[in-house]
Enzyme design. Sequence first.
Site, short mmCIF file in Angstrom:
data_model
loop_
_atom_site.label_atom_id
_atom_site.label_comp_id
_atom_site.label_asym_id
_atom_site.label_seq_id
_atom_site.Cartn_x
_atom_site.Cartn_y
_atom_site.Cartn_z
N ALA A 1 -5.31 -13.12 13.58
CA ALA A 1 -6.36 -12.81 12.61
C ALA A 1 -7.14 -14.11 12.44
O ALA A 1 -8.21 -14.28 13.03
CB ALA A 1 -5.76 -12.32 11.31
N ARG A 2 -6.54 -15.08 11.72
CA ARG A 2 -7.26 -16.34 11.51
C ARG A 2 -7.61 -17.08 12.81
O ARG A 2 -8.75 -17.54 12.95
CB ARG A 2 -6.46 -17.23 10.54
N ARG B 1 1.92 -0.15 11.17
CA ARG B 1 1.94 -1.51 10.62
C ARG B 1 2.88 -1.53 9.43
O ARG B 1 2.72 -0.76 8.48
CB ARG B 1 0.53 -1.91 10.20
N TYR C 1 0.83 -1.20 0.00
CA TYR C 1 0.00 0.00 0.00
C TYR C 1 0.87 1.26 0.00
O TYR C 1 2.09 1.20 0.11
CB TYR C 1 -0.99 -0.07 1.16
N CYS D 1 -11.19 -18.23 4.69
CA CYS D 1 -11.52 -16.87 5.16
C CYS D 1 -11.04 -15.82 4.16
O CYS D 1 -11.78 -14.91 3.79
CB CYS D 1 -10.95 -16.63 6.55
#
Length: 695
Positions: free
Chosen positions: A324-325, A228, A180, A354
């Site tokens: 997360a998962r 992050r 990003y 997911c």
Amino acid sequence: MPRNPHYDVLFEPVRIGPKIAKNRFFQVPHASGMTNAAPHVRAAFRGMKAEGGWGVVCTGAASIDPTSDDSPFPCATIWDNADIRSHALMTDAVHAHGALAGIELWHGGAAAMNRTTRLPALSPSGIPWMATHVPFMSSARPRIMDAADIRDLIRWHREAAVRAEQAGFDILYVYAGMGYLPYQFLMSDYNHRTDAYGGSVRNRVRLVEELIDAVREATHGRCAVALRMSMQELSTRPSDVAPSEGHEVIGLLRDAPDLFDVKMDYSATDCAASRFTPEGSHEPFVDFVRTLTDKPVVGVGRFTSPDTMVSMVKRGVLDFIGGARPSIADPFLPQKINEGREEDIRECIGCNICISSWHDGVWVRCTQNPTAGEEWRRGWHPENLPKDGTGKVLVVGGGPAGLEAALRLGQRGFEVSLADKAGDFGGRLVWETQLPGLRTWNRVADYRLGQLRKMHNVALFPASELSAQDVADFGADHVVVATGARWLKRLCGSNELPSVDIDGPNIFTPDDLARGATPEGPVVVFDFDNYYLGSAISEGLASQGLDVHYVTTAGAASAWTFMTNEQPLIHQALARRGISYRTLQIVTGFDGESVHLSQIFTGEPSEIAAKSLVIVGQRQGGSALFDELTTVRGDASAIKSINLTGDANAPGAIAHAVWQGHRTAREIGLNPEQIRIGRDAPFASRDFADAVLRS
Ligand code: ADP
Ligand code: SF4
């Protein structure tokens, strides 16, 4: 049970700038597919993790400006004041359980091609992201940011930070990872600028520093600011002044944020599938960060073992256990550790269904946790079911669907009997999880069997094949038929419509292999199922020393695994095992010596010398047992309902079977008015969402 004192360290409070997290369980930002159009769905999904004990719960990426539009991927926004109320539902839900709420302020730069807003994508030097990655590609190319664009980007972060604080967030992220925009400034590959933001590492870090300052100043130090960053590439790049550019970057930023959230650069390594990657795989790329800063560090690695978590903290790798998962598969993971119930953790299997939901553009689905994404719409809680079951239920078939149905029926209080003709419960998993890389998937059966064996109202009957008469004689009030699907010996046409059935002495399906059939090599595996099984079978046969050729109708091996981040690794595995592969081919015949192929578009014929053919193509559900039972139901009228579920009802991935089994168990004995379907809709406009919020 009291908590194991060895795990006490996981429940220590940790300061993050002006905020204090109540423990070390940190649900890092992750995609959920839940945009601002589904505010209740999102709030209930995130709130459930807070209820389950996570000390910090974050959103997924929230776009800060229309110049960062990820469509067709679902993405939250924090563009204007109208977005504040939508997010406030989530922060309220998280705060209700004493957790901190974090928001990932996101600008995608060249990785967001603004397909809906049509605004030119922004980038440091006009270099597209993932130019070679066709499915993400756009024919548009990003523009080069000038000084005014950089000032705008900083202002957008500042304004979004103000709105985020108004929405109730405690932790505001600056996101410089995963390709990003701020990441593109950090990386020399994307940043060829000659101004103060390009060139040396010092210059490339400048934008991130200014974003952190802007977010902090916007909220006057009241909110914590997290950074992050992706470390996979940076930590392997040489630096003149430090062991790597990663070290140099962290050294320059060591005091800037209140928290470092460190991860990998690419979806396939960041959210790595268990088929090829074990728990804790990020550690070698992020372990140095903690040594260079006094700020707390969070990282992930599909952590489900509390011992591994403790080791991460004690060895000084991480301060927070990022999830997360594991938090999707079991929102109550922290609470279970806290209560000394580690064996009740529903461990993530690393299948990445997911992440495929996000690629599909829908709310998150999970193989292990069928309630994920259904917390609000259907009112499904992952742990607490209504204790409203009365009477006896017989579940026939103990694969993923039958196991899940039996577990949830047992939790509702029914007297449950689960029978399977096989000696081991698990259905398709029993054999499939013996294939290379798939062992972790057996957690689907292990978790459910572990729970079922503890329940006094559940009886398990392995090695029990039941006929319709057996079922009728059993005297159950309700019957669940979860007897699975079968693979067909059927080829497909060039238009991918099913074509002729084929049979012969050396033609096999996965069902034949599961029953112990042993193909003679060389063997062709023809895959037009295009998920994991065709390539996993190829790997399995090659590991037995057979000469294997993989053939598929698709353009790549296991083509659908592009959705689960496995495709590049599957190609590497085929190469490692010496398996040749042919794409864009259909099999037209097999004469015992050669498999005949035809190019899918041109029809050009070819052949491969082979002694055996394995077809991984079409599966068919249906159940003779169910058909017979519903026919004789007049005689067996004591049975109040007969329910077909799982692959027998509609074949799919394991996630589909588990969800079907769960739904069946939830709805048995209810009338339609008692079944909730909430009103948030994935297709709803923001106007609709506003109306929902007002209602
Ligand atoms: P799903 O994914 O829908 O759970 P599976 O194929 O994994 O389906 O599991 C179906 C299970 O049903 C298998 O373990 C199979 O042995 C079992 N089964 C099929 N027919 C019968 C039957 N008549 N009696 C008992 N068990 C059966
Ligand atoms: Fe884990 Fe699979 Fe669930 Fe994702 S879908 S959280 S990888 S079990």
